[in-house]
Design an enzyme around this catalytic site. Structure first.
Site, PDB file in Angstrom:
ATOM      1  N   TYR A 675     -15.396 -45.068 -44.798  1.00  8.77           N
ATOM      2  CA  TYR A 675     -14.490 -45.321 -43.671  1.00  8.77           C
ATOM      3  C   TYR A 675     -15.197 -44.979 -42.361  1.00  8.77           C
ATOM      4  O   TYR A 675     -16.050 -44.083 -42.326  1.00  8.77           O
ATOM      5  CB  TYR A 675     -13.240 -44.437 -43.781  1.00  8.77           C
ATOM      6  CG  TYR A 675     -12.420 -44.685 -45.021  1.00  8.77           C
ATOM      7  CD1 TYR A 675     -11.337 -45.555 -44.993  1.00  8.77           C
ATOM      8  CD2 TYR A 675     -12.731 -44.049 -46.227  1.00  8.77           C
ATOM      9  CE1 TYR A 675     -10.583 -45.790 -46.122  1.00  8.77           C
ATOM     10  CE2 TYR A 675     -11.981 -44.275 -47.375  1.00  8.77           C
ATOM     11  CZ  TYR A 675     -10.907 -45.148 -47.314  1.00  8.77           C
ATOM     12  OH  TYR A 675     -10.149 -45.374 -48.436  1.00  8.77           O
ATOM     13  N   GLN A 683      -5.091 -50.150 -38.770  1.00  5.14           N
ATOM     14  CA  GLN A 683      -4.734 -50.240 -40.192  1.00  5.14           C
ATOM     15  C   GLN A 683      -5.890 -49.718 -41.046  1.00  5.14           C
ATOM     16  O   GLN A 683      -7.010 -50.247 -40.990  1.00  5.14           O
ATOM     17  CB  GLN A 683      -4.350 -51.668 -40.616  1.00  5.14           C
ATOM     18  CG  GLN A 683      -3.645 -51.753 -41.953  1.00  5.14           C
ATOM     19  CD  GLN A 683      -2.266 -51.066 -41.943  1.00  5.14           C
ATOM     20  OE1 GLN A 683      -1.726 -50.703 -40.910  1.00  5.14           O
ATOM     21  NE2 GLN A 683      -1.695 -50.873 -43.121  1.00  5.14           N
ATOM     22  N   LEU A 684      -5.577 -48.674 -41.792  1.00  2.80           N
ATOM     23  CA  LEU A 684      -6.592 -48.016 -42.625  1.00  2.80           C
ATOM     24  C   LEU A 684      -7.332 -49.040 -43.479  1.00  2.80           C
ATOM     25  O   LEU A 684      -6.722 -49.826 -44.203  1.00  2.80           O
ATOM     26  CB  LEU A 684      -5.916 -46.993 -43.537  1.00  2.80           C
ATOM     27  CG  LEU A 684      -6.869 -46.216 -44.455  1.00  2.80           C
ATOM     28  CD1 LEU A 684      -7.717 -45.232 -43.652  1.00  2.80           C
ATOM     29  CD2 LEU A 684      -6.104 -45.493 -45.550  1.00  2.80           C
ATOM     30  N   HIS A 685      -8.643 -49.051 -43.364  1.00  2.00           N
ATOM     31  CA  HIS A 685      -9.428 -49.982 -44.179  1.00  2.00           C
ATOM     32  C   HIS A 685     -10.729 -49.353 -44.641  1.00  2.00           C
ATOM     33  O   HIS A 685     -11.381 -48.620 -43.904  1.00  2.00           O
ATOM     34  CB  HIS A 685      -9.697 -51.288 -43.423  1.00  2.00           C
ATOM     35  CG  HIS A 685     -10.351 -51.116 -42.085  1.00  2.00           C
ATOM     36  ND1 HIS A 685      -9.651 -50.760 -40.945  1.00  2.00           N
ATOM     37  CD2 HIS A 685     -11.646 -51.259 -41.702  1.00  2.00           C
ATOM     38  CE1 HIS A 685     -10.495 -50.704 -39.925  1.00  2.00           C
ATOM     39  NE2 HIS A 685     -11.713 -50.989 -40.352  1.00  2.00           N
ATOM     40  N   LEU A 686     -11.072 -49.665 -45.881  1.00  2.00           N
ATOM     41  CA  LEU A 686     -12.295 -49.154 -46.509  1.00  2.00           C
ATOM     42  C   LEU A 686     -13.381 -50.230 -46.388  1.00  2.00           C
ATOM     43  O   LEU A 686     -13.134 -51.394 -46.714  1.00  2.00           O
ATOM     44  CB  LEU A 686     -12.009 -48.867 -47.987  1.00  2.00           C
ATOM     45  CG  LEU A 686     -13.203 -48.523 -48.870  1.00  2.00           C
ATOM     46  CD1 LEU A 686     -13.710 -47.120 -48.577  1.00  2.00           C
ATOM     47  CD2 LEU A 686     -12.811 -48.630 -50.355  1.00  2.00           C
TER      48      LEU A 686
END
Length: 788
Positions: A675, A683-686
């Site tokens: 991350y 928006q949480l993104h990997l």
DNA sequence: GTTCTAGAAC
DNA sequence: GTTCTAGAAC
């Protein structure tokens, strides 16, 4: 600069002191100085030396330059020739400039000894310019005396920098001047050019910026005759004439701390004994700049009335555990009073444990004056803050906010509004802050501990089960924040490189450049312009007022509306995030909330209830996909709590699945999952990204550093962190993205992106050792899943 | 996040 | 003159 500060320069000395002359006679004649330049090719040593020599010659002062590049009848010579020339010059009563790289302690130790033997002041001037500057200069020069120029120069500079050791006072230097840019160098040249025989420069470490200490008046001149007042005024000065006595306890402590051998708790006791005998008690403690140091107060034991016995157990457990797990860091528990009970309790408990005691010890002093008054160099200090993160209230909090000035208040405001018990927030201290300038503190970590005082908020009413847990969380949070900061210090990276294993077990990138470019091209033709279309779609909805998203109930239809709502939520929840997102940063959020709208786009690889897997529109490597969480309200890692751990595991598993799929298609790739500390897109993104970084979309320093510095947090580490501490440790320092360009494999430095890219296309070095741990890298040869 | 562009660096 | 970076605008 006014060279007359502290007295106008006297006429040049013509007398020559014999090597055996006693100190008084020598002082009358003017003290000789041995200045050892330290710096790689291209750092400007010769320019420095020539300028000082010219200045000294103009003033008729006896100086000699010993340059290894020219000592052999105008050509490069040997170290022995240099030593002889230096010894001869010193015998003639001259001051000497040693103009050779001297980057390693061993290389310069004989010159230091030489200076000490004739009782000259021995100074180091460390020309610590960015690697890319040195490389650029050395590559482009055409008539270098030592022939370090052209294509080979970059390699030579890189190799030297890999092994550089910053000068330390313990090597025998009475003064060390760090120069990190041309302005610093000019000031140092002016200073040495104007150094008259009846003057000596203040002792200590000056100008060091990145590793903590300290810009303490590089221009300051001090009259030699007045050494006693120097000690009174600053408490840190140790001149050569004092070394036999005053430095006794300094040296004792330094040696112990730096050798990491003897127990520093005992060292402090010895120091205490000396103090009782009336000896100078405010000597420099350690000049070891290779260890990033955190000074912290005891949390919750003052106004929050936490039981000292229990607190000391938590401190010792947390601190010893931390130093055992992290290299190159040092923890110092600080209290004002010699009679501090918490310090004695911690010392006693620590003595019973087995750990490297040079890396965790106690210290009596004012946490806001550790360097200037205590001689202890701390890069980071922790503050026992209040929940509103406001100044005042007395104690450590008031002292730190007072000492740091308004700069800390503003910087704190940018990072967080409030704090919950057990949490901390790291605040980069602006260089304008007096605490930064005078004490070398680069970060303040505010922490809120548990409260047992019924007159204060959130009193735990003597519930010590909960209290100890919260206190442990508080210390862990501080230490982990500190670890993130420490990771960004340059010395740490070099150490990681030097400890790299020779066999990595990771496949190197494909040798065939043509093949790589072929794949890229085919992907480029398939690329779907998904994200701009999302933006258009969203803007369209906004204009028409038909967007189904709840936040568009706001009559203005502003894309900032959700941020306002979330900021309120964050504040209510005691969270520390309050980032606002531009309209361009909403695309991933839109995909995550409404993936069905885009399911026909070939950029979308997978849709589940928990996540969407999307090809990055501007991939920074051959393969680069995003696993986007679909949880509304999780904008970034900063919002992640323990409750999200199962989600993090799902994102990780999905990332692994796709990495495996890509490896089946191209076995030469290596993948890393992680991350961004502070993402640009909401928006949480990997990120699942192959480590070839072969992509035309990787264009600038920010792109590079966001995937190769400590800014990129490995998914496995994030999951562990959240599991153990309830949140992810994030270092929000923007400096990480501005760091010089270094190869992610061999850590060599490069002056610009095109040169870096051509290097990484060919570099076959194994990956740094820290990436080989915990299955952070995924390749066909590792064949592992990374699931734990 | 990207694009555009002025101006620094070469 | 060309290459490259970094900051503003979106």
């Amino acid at each position: 600069m006014d060279p007359g500060e502290g007295g106008s320069p006297a006429a040049p000395s013509t007398s020559v002191a014999a090597p055996g002359a006693d100190a008084d006679t020598r002082e009358d004649a003017g003290k000789q100085v041995v200045v050892i330049l330290v710096g790689p090719p291209g750092s400007g040593k010769s320019t420095f030396a020539e300028a000082v020599m010219a200045g000294a010659a103009a003033a008729g002062r006896p100086w000699a330059r010993v340059c290894q590049d020219t000592i052999g009848k105008g050509k490069a010579g040997t170290k022995i020739q240099c030593l002889k020339a230096a010894a001869d010059a010193l015998k003639e009563g001259k001051s000497v400039l040693i103009d050779r790289c001297n980057l390693e302690r061993e290389q310069r130790s004989d010159f230091v000894k030489l200076g000490c033997t004739v009782q000259a002041d021995v100074h180091a001037v460390f020309l610590d310019l960015p690697a890319k500057v040195c490389i650029s200069r050395s590559v482009s020069r055409t008539s270098h005396e030592g022939n370090v120029q052209g294509g080979m120069a970059a390699m030579v500079v890189n190799r030297m920098l890999k092994n550089k050791q910053a000068p330390l006072l313990t090597e025998g230097f009475s003064r060390i001047t760090f120069c990190t840019d041309d302005d610093d160098i000019k000031k140092a040249v002016d200073m040495y050019s104007a150094l008259g025989p009846s003057h000596s420069l203040a002792s200590g470490v000056f100008g060091q910026k990145s590793k903590g200490p300290v810009q303490t008046g590089i221009m300051k001149f001090l009259k030699k005759a007045d050494t006693s007042s120097v000690n009174k005024s600053s408490g840190t000065m140790v001149t050569s004439s004092e070394r036999k006595t005053g430095q006794q306890n300094t040296t004792l402590k330094q040696e112990n701390l730096e050798a990491g051998g003897a127990c520093s708790m005992q060292v402090e006791k010895k120091l205490d004994n000396l103090k009782e005998k009336g000896e100078q008690s405010k000597e420099r403690v350690s000049s070891d700049t290779s260890l990033c140091t955190l000074a912290f107060p005891s949390i919750s034991t003052a106004d929050f009335q936490f039981d000292l016995e229990k607190a000391s157990e938590v401190i010792v457990d947390a601190a010893t555990d931390f130093v055992q797990k992290h290299d190159n860091v040092r923890l110092v528990l600080v209290d004002l009073s010699q009679k501090s009970r918490i310090l004695s309790l911690v010392k006693d408990k620590a003595a019973k444990k087995s750990f490297d005691s040079s890396r965790f010890f106690t210290f009596v002093g004012d946490i806001t004056q550790l360097h200037s008054k205590g001689g202890l160099q701390c890069n980071v200090i922790a503050n026992a803050a209040n929940w509103r993160l406001k100044p005042g209230g007395g104690g450590v909090n008031a002292a730190i906010f007072n000492a740091a000035g308004e700069a800390l208040q503003h910087a704190t405001k940018e990072c967080a509004d409030t704090l919950r018990p057990g949490n901390s927030v790291a605040v980069p201290l602006p260089s304008t802050s007096p605490l930064h300038q005078q004490e070398g503190v680069t970060h303040v970590i505010h922490v809120l501990g548990p409260n047992m005082n019924p007159m204060r908020p959130d009193c735990l009413k003597n519930d010590y089960t909960k209290g100890c847990n919260v206190l442990r969380e508080a210390y862990n949070s501080v230490f982990e924040n500190f670890a993130s900061i420490a990771r960004s210090y340059p010395g740490k990276q070099n150490d990681e490189t030097s400890s790299r294993k020779s066999a990595s077990g990771v496949i190197s990138p494909n040798d065939s450049k043509t093949k790589r470019e072929g794949i890229d091209d085919s992907e480029r033709t398939k690329k779907c312009k998904l994200l701009p279309s999302i933006l258009t779609s969203q803007q369209h909805h906004e204009r028409k007022g038909t967007n189904t998203l709840s936040y568009h109930d706001n009559s203005m239809g502003s894309s900032d509306a959700p941020n306002q709502a979330r900021e309120e939520d964050n504040k209510k929840n005691g969270g520390v995030t309050n980032k606002t997102w531009g309209s361009w940063a909403q695309s991933l959020y839109e995909v995550a909330m409404h993936p069905e709208k885009y399911k026909n786009a070939d950029s979308i690889l997978e849709i589940s209830d928990e996540f969407v897997v999307l090809k990055d529109l501007y991939p920074k490597a051959k393969r680069h996909v995003l696993v986007i969480s679909r949880t509304d309200g999780l904008d970034s890692l900063a919002d992640v709590k323990k409750v999200h751990l199962p989600l993090l595991r799902s994102l990780h598993s999905a990332g692994l699945k796709w990495a495996h799929k890509f490896l089946e298609e191209d076995a030469s790739l290596t993948f890393r999952l992680g991350y961004h500390s502070v993402p640009s897109m909401r928006q949480l993104h990997l990120h699942v990204i192959s480590q070839d970084f072969n992509s035309p979309s990787l264009k600038n320093k920010k792109h590079w550093n966001s995937f190769t510095s400590a800014f990129f947090l490995d998914s496995v580490d994030v999951m562990d962190d959240v599991d153990q501490h309830g949140s992810a440790t994030i270092n929000p320092d923007e400096k990480l993205l501005a760091m010089e360009l270094r190869c992610h494999r061999c850590r060599s430095a490069h002056p610009n992106i095109p040169k870096l890219k051509s290097h990484i296309g060919a570099c076959k070095s194994p990956f740094p050792s820290h990436l080989l741990k915990k299955d952070k890298l995924l390749s066909v040869s590792t064949g592992r899943t990374g699931c734990s």
